[in-house]
Design a protein around this motif. Structure first.
Motif, PDB file in Angstrom:
ATOM      1  N   PRO A 198     -30.391 -66.087  -1.757  1.00  0.00           N
ATOM      2  CA  PRO A 198     -29.888 -66.622  -3.023  1.00  0.00           C
ATOM      3  C   PRO A 198     -29.889 -65.609  -4.169  1.00  0.00           C
ATOM      4  N   ILE A 199     -30.745 -64.618  -4.126  1.00  0.00           N
ATOM      5  CA  ILE A 199     -30.846 -63.650  -5.225  1.00  0.00           C
ATOM      6  C   ILE A 199     -30.893 -62.241  -4.642  1.00  0.00           C
ATOM      7  N   PRO A 200     -30.623 -61.225  -5.493  1.00  0.00           N
ATOM      8  CA  PRO A 200     -30.721 -59.860  -4.970  1.00  0.00           C
ATOM      9  C   PRO A 200     -32.141 -59.542  -4.500  1.00  0.00           C
ATOM     10  N   ASP A 201     -32.267 -58.443  -3.772  1.00  0.00           N
ATOM     11  CA  ASP A 201     -33.584 -57.995  -3.291  1.00  0.00           C
ATOM     12  C   ASP A 201     -34.541 -57.779  -4.463  1.00  0.00           C
ATOM     13  N   LEU A 202     -35.840 -57.717  -4.162  1.00  0.00           N
ATOM     14  CA  LEU A 202     -36.840 -57.702  -5.234  1.00  0.00           C
ATOM     15  C   LEU A 202     -37.253 -56.308  -5.701  1.00  0.00           C
ATOM     16  N   GLY A 203     -36.714 -55.258  -5.109  1.00  0.00           N
ATOM     17  CA  GLY A 203     -37.012 -53.906  -5.590  1.00  0.00           C
ATOM     18  C   GLY A 203     -36.295 -53.634  -6.915  1.00  0.00           C
ATOM     19  N   TRP A 204     -36.761 -52.597  -7.642  1.00  0.00           N
ATOM     20  CA  TRP A 204     -36.207 -52.372  -8.987  1.00  0.00           C
ATOM     21  C   TRP A 204     -34.735 -51.999  -8.958  1.00  0.00           C
ATOM     22  N   MET A 205     -34.332 -51.227  -7.952  1.00  0.00           N
ATOM     23  CA  MET A 205     -32.938 -50.788  -7.935  1.00  0.00           C
ATOM     24  C   MET A 205     -32.012 -51.976  -7.716  1.00  0.00           C
ATOM     25  N   SER A 206     -32.387 -52.821  -6.786  1.00  0.00           N
ATOM     26  CA  SER A 206     -31.550 -53.981  -6.503  1.00  0.00           C
ATOM     27  C   SER A 206     -31.488 -54.892  -7.717  1.00  0.00           C
ATOM     28  N   ARG A 207     -32.624 -55.090  -8.367  1.00  0.00           N
ATOM     29  CA  ARG A 207     -32.633 -56.017  -9.504  1.00  0.00           C
ATOM     30  C   ARG A 207     -31.862 -55.472 -10.695  1.00  0.00           C
ATOM     31  N   MET A 208     -31.936 -54.161 -10.892  1.00  0.00           N
ATOM     32  CA  MET A 208     -31.239 -53.566 -12.042  1.00  0.00           C
ATOM     33  C   MET A 208     -29.740 -53.462 -11.818  1.00  0.00           C
ATOM     34  N   LEU A 209     -29.359 -53.081 -10.604  1.00  0.00           N
ATOM     35  CA  LEU A 209     -27.971 -52.653 -10.395  1.00  0.00           C
ATOM     36  C   LEU A 209     -27.098 -53.655  -9.661  1.00  0.00           C
ATOM     37  N   GLU A 210     -27.737 -54.553  -8.922  1.00  0.00           N
ATOM     38  CA  GLU A 210     -26.895 -55.335  -8.034  1.00  0.00           C
ATOM     39  C   GLU A 210     -26.292 -56.540  -8.724  1.00  0.00           C
ATOM     40  N   PRO A 211     -24.972 -56.739  -8.582  1.00  0.00           N
ATOM     41  CA  PRO A 211     -24.371 -57.978  -9.078  1.00  0.00           C
ATOM     42  C   PRO A 211     -24.847 -59.143  -8.200  1.00  0.00           C
ATOM     43  N   PRO A 212     -24.590 -60.402  -8.630  1.00  0.00           N
ATOM     44  CA  PRO A 212     -25.045 -61.542  -7.823  1.00  0.00           C
ATOM     45  C   PRO A 212     -24.624 -61.395  -6.375  1.00  0.00           C
ATOM     46  N   ARG A 213     -25.504 -61.821  -5.478  1.00  0.00           N
ATOM     47  CA  ARG A 213     -25.217 -61.629  -4.061  1.00  0.00           C
ATOM     48  C   ARG A 213     -25.396 -62.943  -3.292  1.00  0.00           C
ATOM     49  N   ASP A 214     -24.487 -63.223  -2.389  1.00  0.00           N
ATOM     50  CA  ASP A 214     -24.647 -64.352  -1.476  1.00  0.00           C
ATOM     51  C   ASP A 214     -25.126 -63.874  -0.126  1.00  0.00           C
ATOM     52  N   ARG A 215     -24.509 -62.792   0.324  1.00  0.00           N
ATOM     53  CA  ARG A 215     -24.855 -62.334   1.671  1.00  0.00           C
ATOM     54  C   ARG A 215     -24.549 -60.853   1.823  1.00  0.00           C
ATOM     55  N   SER A 216     -25.165 -60.267   2.817  1.00  0.00           N
ATOM     56  CA  SER A 216     -24.773 -58.919   3.227  1.00  0.00           C
ATOM     57  C   SER A 216     -24.512 -58.959   4.721  1.00  0.00           C
ATOM     58  N   ARG A 217     -23.585 -58.125   5.129  1.00  0.00           N
ATOM     59  CA  ARG A 217     -23.234 -58.046   6.553  1.00  0.00           C
ATOM     60  C   ARG A 217     -23.324 -56.592   6.956  1.00  0.00           C
ATOM     61  N   THR A 218     -23.967 -56.324   8.052  1.00  0.00           N
ATOM     62  CA  THR A 218     -24.026 -54.955   8.553  1.00  0.00           C
ATOM     63  C   THR A 218     -23.573 -54.983   9.997  1.00  0.00           C
ATOM     64  N   ARG A 219     -22.559 -54.181  10.296  1.00  0.00           N
ATOM     65  CA  ARG A 219     -21.936 -54.297  11.627  1.00  0.00           C
ATOM     66  C   ARG A 219     -21.818 -52.932  12.278  1.00  0.00           C
ATOM     67  N   LEU A 220     -22.291 -52.857  13.495  1.00  0.00           N
ATOM     68  CA  LEU A 220     -22.150 -51.631  14.293  1.00  0.00           C
ATOM     69  C   LEU A 220     -20.887 -51.732  15.142  1.00  0.00           C
ATOM     70  N   TYR A 221     -20.038 -50.751  15.003  1.00  0.00           N
ATOM     71  CA  TYR A 221     -18.876 -50.609  15.865  1.00  0.00           C
ATOM     72  C   TYR A 221     -19.205 -49.501  16.863  1.00  0.00           C
ATOM     73  N   ALA A 222     -19.199 -49.839  18.142  1.00  0.00           N
ATOM     74  CA  ALA A 222     -19.627 -48.868  19.150  1.00  0.00           C
ATOM     75  C   ALA A 222     -18.779 -47.605  19.093  1.00  0.00           C
ATOM     76  N   PRO A 223     -19.392 -46.451  19.334  1.00  0.00           N
ATOM     77  CA  PRO A 223     -20.839 -46.299  19.526  1.00  0.00           C
ATOM     78  C   PRO A 223     -21.610 -45.936  18.261  1.00  0.00           C
ATOM     79  N   THR A 224     -20.982 -45.404  17.218  1.00  0.00           N
ATOM     80  CA  THR A 224     -21.782 -44.770  16.146  1.00  0.00           C
ATOM     81  C   THR A 224     -21.342 -45.083  14.714  1.00  0.00           C
ATOM     82  N   THR A 225     -20.483 -46.085  14.528  1.00  0.00           N
ATOM     83  CA  THR A 225     -19.998 -46.390  13.169  1.00  0.00           C
ATOM     84  C   THR A 225     -20.630 -47.691  12.683  1.00  0.00           C
ATOM     85  N   VAL A 226     -21.154 -47.675  11.467  1.00  0.00           N
ATOM     86  CA  VAL A 226     -21.764 -48.877  10.908  1.00  0.00           C
ATOM     87  C   VAL A 226     -21.106 -49.172   9.566  1.00  0.00           C
TER      88      VAL A 226
END
Ligand code: FES
Ligand SMILES: [Fe+2]
Length: 337
Positions: A198-226
């Motif tokens: 529901p809210i950005p991460d709790l570290g200072w960088m995330s709280r200072m810089l990040e706009p509102p966030r709903d989700r993050s997605r991280t996807r690996l495309y085989a073999p080496t691209t993320v």
């Protein structure tokens, strides 16, 4: 040390940014293989094995002449397709051009990146969507060579749980966590981790810089691209397309292309801010990968167990090795990050 799997040589690997290939031949090692990059007379990029076929001198020590590379040892000259165009002091007979040729390497240029493929295999790059589109601002960040295994670097970006520790205070925190929903989407040649919170991460960088966030997605495309995408109520806020090019079994050359929606500030300012704030985070990961390799080498090879946070399990390694996965959807699982 475990050798690199064949999937690396059979896939497109990012070895340089377009702007790095100018007037001089440039050498880059990928999957244990030195490759020389240069531009032909028409400006198109060319790649050859960095080995003169005559006496195996590195061609990258040479210079360019009329869009062809000249070996420094005896002056043989090779064009973009590898054909030998000149042997100083001798007349070339018909057929000599091909017989005396250097070995060409498949190469493509895409969105300012130079990709090579050492062996027949992957037809094209995975479709990374937004990373090339005109409606967004983009910039590249080339990291140079890191000590560490490419596979471990890939797992590192896909793994949220290290952010509370290695990046304690900057991204997340070790002593204050929040519940999140984690789910996994599995495709035949890629795997995606989705974090809903529901809210950005709790570290200072995330709280200072990040706009509102709903989700993050991280996807690996085989073999080496993320590709990592952060999404807020108004859509995409940041996308990072990362390429973890294995140099050899114990080093890698990472590149990242940052993509942001146009409009929120001038692009040079966004680039400067992202570089400034992410620099310490990148340095922490770089050091972690080197220390992880120290641990692996001290015992003669990796021996990993999967914990309750390792929701992707061994599938990251399977994709890295070119194995196909059983598609499916898993979760959401509740964890605290
Ligand atoms: S080694 Fe390259 S020209 Fe002889
Ligand atoms: Fe990290």
């Amino acid at each position: 040390m475990t050798p690199l799997p064949d999937s690396i040589a059979r896939s497109w690997q990012l070895v340089a940014l377009s702007k790095e290939v100018r007037g001089k031949p440039l050498t880059r090692k990928v999957a244990d293989t030195p490759v020389v990059l240069f531009r032909g007379a028409d400006g198109r990029i060319a790649a050859l094995l960095d080995r003169c076929p005559h006496r195996n001198f590195p061609l990258s020590d040479g210079r360019m002449k009329n869009g062809a590379v000249v070996c420094p040892y005896h002056g043989w000259r090779f064009g973009p397709d590898g054909d030998c165009l000149e042997v100083p002091g001798c007349e070339l007979a018909s057929g000599d051009g091909a017989r005396l040729a250097a070995s060409p390497v498949a190469v493509i240029e895409r969105n300012g990146g130079v990709f090579v493929r050492l062996k027949e295999g992957q037809a094209d790059l995975p479709d990374l969507g937004v990373w090339g589109d005109d409606d967004h601002d983009h910039f590249w960040w080339a990291q140079g060579v890191w000590r560490g295994r490419a596979l471990d670097a890939i797992e590192n970006v896909l793994d949220a749980f290290h952010t509370n520790y290695i990046h304690d205070g900057i991204i997340r925190r070790s002593n204050r966590r929040m519940p999140v929903h984690l789910s996994t989407n599995v495709f035949e040649t890629s795997i995606e981790q989705v974090i809903e919170q529901p809210i950005p991460d709790l570290g200072w960088m995330s709280r200072m810089l990040e706009p509102p966030r709903d989700r993050s997605r991280t996807r690996l495309y085989a073999p080496t691209t993320v590709q990592a995408r952060w999404e807020g109520p108004k859509g995409l806020t940041l996308c990072v397309s990362a390429f973890f090019t294995p140099v050899d079994a114990g080093s890698l050359r990472p590149f990242a292309r940052f993509t942001t929606p146009k409009g929120r500030g001038p692009s040079w300012l966004k680039e400067a801010a992202i570089r400034l704030f992410l620099n310490p985070v990148v340095a922490q990961d770089r050091r972690a990968l080197a220390r992880q390799l120290d641990g692996i080498e001290a015992f003669g090879g990796p021996r990993f167990i999967q914990g309750p946070g390792d929701l992707l399990g061994a599938r990251v390694a399977q994709l890295y090795q070119g194995q196909a996965l059983e598609p499916g959807v898993e979760g959401p699982f509740i964890r605290t990050l």
